[in-house]
Design a protein around this motif. Sequence first.
Motif, mmCIF file in Angstrom:
data_model
loop_
_atom_site.group_PDB
_atom_site.id
_atom_site.type_symbol
_atom_site.label_atom_id
_atom_site.label_comp_id
_atom_site.label_asym_id
_atom_site.label_seq_id
_atom_site.Cartn_x
_atom_site.Cartn_y
_atom_site.Cartn_z
ATOM 1 N N THR A 69 1.893 3.728 9.939
ATOM 2 C CA THR A 69 2.864 2.980 10.723
ATOM 3 C C THR A 69 4.168 3.004 9.936
ATOM 4 O O THR A 69 4.174 3.372 8.758
ATOM 5 N N PRO A 70 5.283 2.583 10.531
ATOM 6 C CA PRO A 70 6.543 2.567 9.774
ATOM 7 C C PRO A 70 6.494 1.655 8.540
ATOM 8 O O PRO A 70 7.210 1.884 7.575
ATOM 9 N N SER A 71 5.632 0.647 8.560
ATOM 10 C CA SER A 71 5.605 -0.303 7.442
ATOM 11 C C SER A 71 4.334 -0.253 6.607
ATOM 12 O O SER A 71 4.129 -1.103 5.741
ATOM 13 N N GLY A 72 3.469 0.755 6.823
ATOM 14 C CA GLY A 72 2.245 0.812 6.023
ATOM 15 C C GLY A 72 1.301 1.892 6.471
ATOM 16 O O GLY A 72 1.677 2.820 7.182
ATOM 17 N N GLY A 73 0.066 1.753 6.026
ATOM 18 C CA GLY A 73 -0.933 2.724 6.426
ATOM 19 C C GLY A 73 -2.228 2.566 5.655
ATOM 20 O O GLY A 73 -2.343 1.752 4.733
ATOM 21 N N LEU A 74 -3.196 3.370 6.074
ATOM 22 C CA LEU A 74 -4.521 3.421 5.456
ATOM 23 C C LEU A 74 -4.815 4.851 5.051
ATOM 24 O O LEU A 74 -4.465 5.788 5.762
ATOM 25 N N ALA A 75 -5.483 5.000 3.919
ATOM 26 C CA ALA A 75 -5.906 6.333 3.470
ATOM 27 C C ALA A 75 -7.305 6.238 2.876
ATOM 28 O O ALA A 75 -7.657 5.243 2.231
ATOM 29 N N HIS A 76 -8.096 7.263 3.097
ATOM 30 C CA HIS A 76 -9.397 7.423 2.454
ATOM 31 C C HIS A 76 -9.178 8.362 1.276
ATOM 32 O O HIS A 76 -8.553 9.407 1.425
ATOM 33 N N ALA A 120 -1.820 0.167 2.299
ATOM 34 C CA ALA A 120 -0.518 -0.044 1.666
ATOM 35 C C ALA A 120 0.473 -0.615 2.671
ATOM 36 O O ALA A 120 0.458 -0.254 3.844
ATOM 37 N N GLU A 121 1.326 -1.528 2.173
ATOM 38 C CA GLU A 121 2.419 -2.092 2.956
ATOM 39 C C GLU A 121 3.719 -1.783 2.219
ATOM 40 O O GLU A 121 3.786 -1.952 0.994
ATOM 41 N N PHE A 122 4.744 -1.350 2.951
ATOM 42 C CA PHE A 122 5.987 -0.901 2.350
ATOM 43 C C PHE A 122 7.163 -1.803 2.713
ATOM 44 O O PHE A 122 7.181 -2.419 3.769
ATOM 45 N N ASP A 123 8.119 -1.845 1.785
ATOM 46 C CA ASP A 123 9.350 -2.601 1.991
ATOM 47 C C ASP A 123 10.462 -1.868 1.246
ATOM 48 O O ASP A 123 10.296 -1.546 0.064
ATOM 49 N N ALA A 124 11.534 -1.596 1.927
ATOM 50 C CA ALA A 124 12.691 -0.936 1.312
ATOM 51 C C ALA A 124 12.313 0.369 0.619
ATOM 52 O O ALA A 124 12.819 0.680 -0.457
ATOM 53 N N GLY A 125 11.392 1.123 1.217
ATOM 54 C CA GLY A 125 11.043 2.433 0.694
ATOM 55 C C GLY A 125 10.047 2.450 -0.453
ATOM 56 O O GLY A 125 9.769 3.508 -1.008
ATOM 57 N N LEU A 126 9.496 1.281 -0.811
ATOM 58 C CA LEU A 126 8.500 1.221 -1.891
ATOM 59 C C LEU A 126 7.306 0.391 -1.431
ATOM 60 O O LEU A 126 7.376 -0.329 -0.435
ATOM 61 N N CYS A 127 6.229 0.475 -2.187
ATOM 62 C CA CYS A 127 5.024 -0.268 -1.838
ATOM 63 C C CYS A 127 5.182 -1.731 -2.257
ATOM 64 O O CYS A 127 5.459 -2.032 -3.415
#
Length: 142
Positions: A69-76, A120-127
Amino acid sequence: MDIDGFMRGYKAAWEQRDEAKFAALFTADGEYRNTPFAVQRGHDQLAEYWRRVKLQDDVHLDYEVLCATPSGGLAHWHVTYQVASEELFAIWARSTGTNLVARAPGDPLPRMMLDGVLKAEFDAGLCKRCELWWHSLPCPPN
């Protein structure tokens, strides 16, 4: 940053065993939750925690993005590494709560495999926040 960019950086930081690269993935107050009950917050704590990967050799990480998503994601993710010290082996053995690998003094240290999911959740281009769920086992003998 998106989840794929984060995972590329995470892979590089782990395979290169580089705590500065790891901490640089996060905001100044970013959180890394290696387990649900432990959190490292801020660059100093993140780097201090990540230094333990220097007790690993021949690290290989693969991942697959499950959701973005624009603000995060999931990875295996899946990691293998050679335990390079008795200290790391003791950390792993304590974390399992069991003696899955019975070793006699002088026996070789095992190669480990870890399998997990990362959110992970992101803010201002960083985690801003990273949470892990994972399990580890010794690799089967060749």
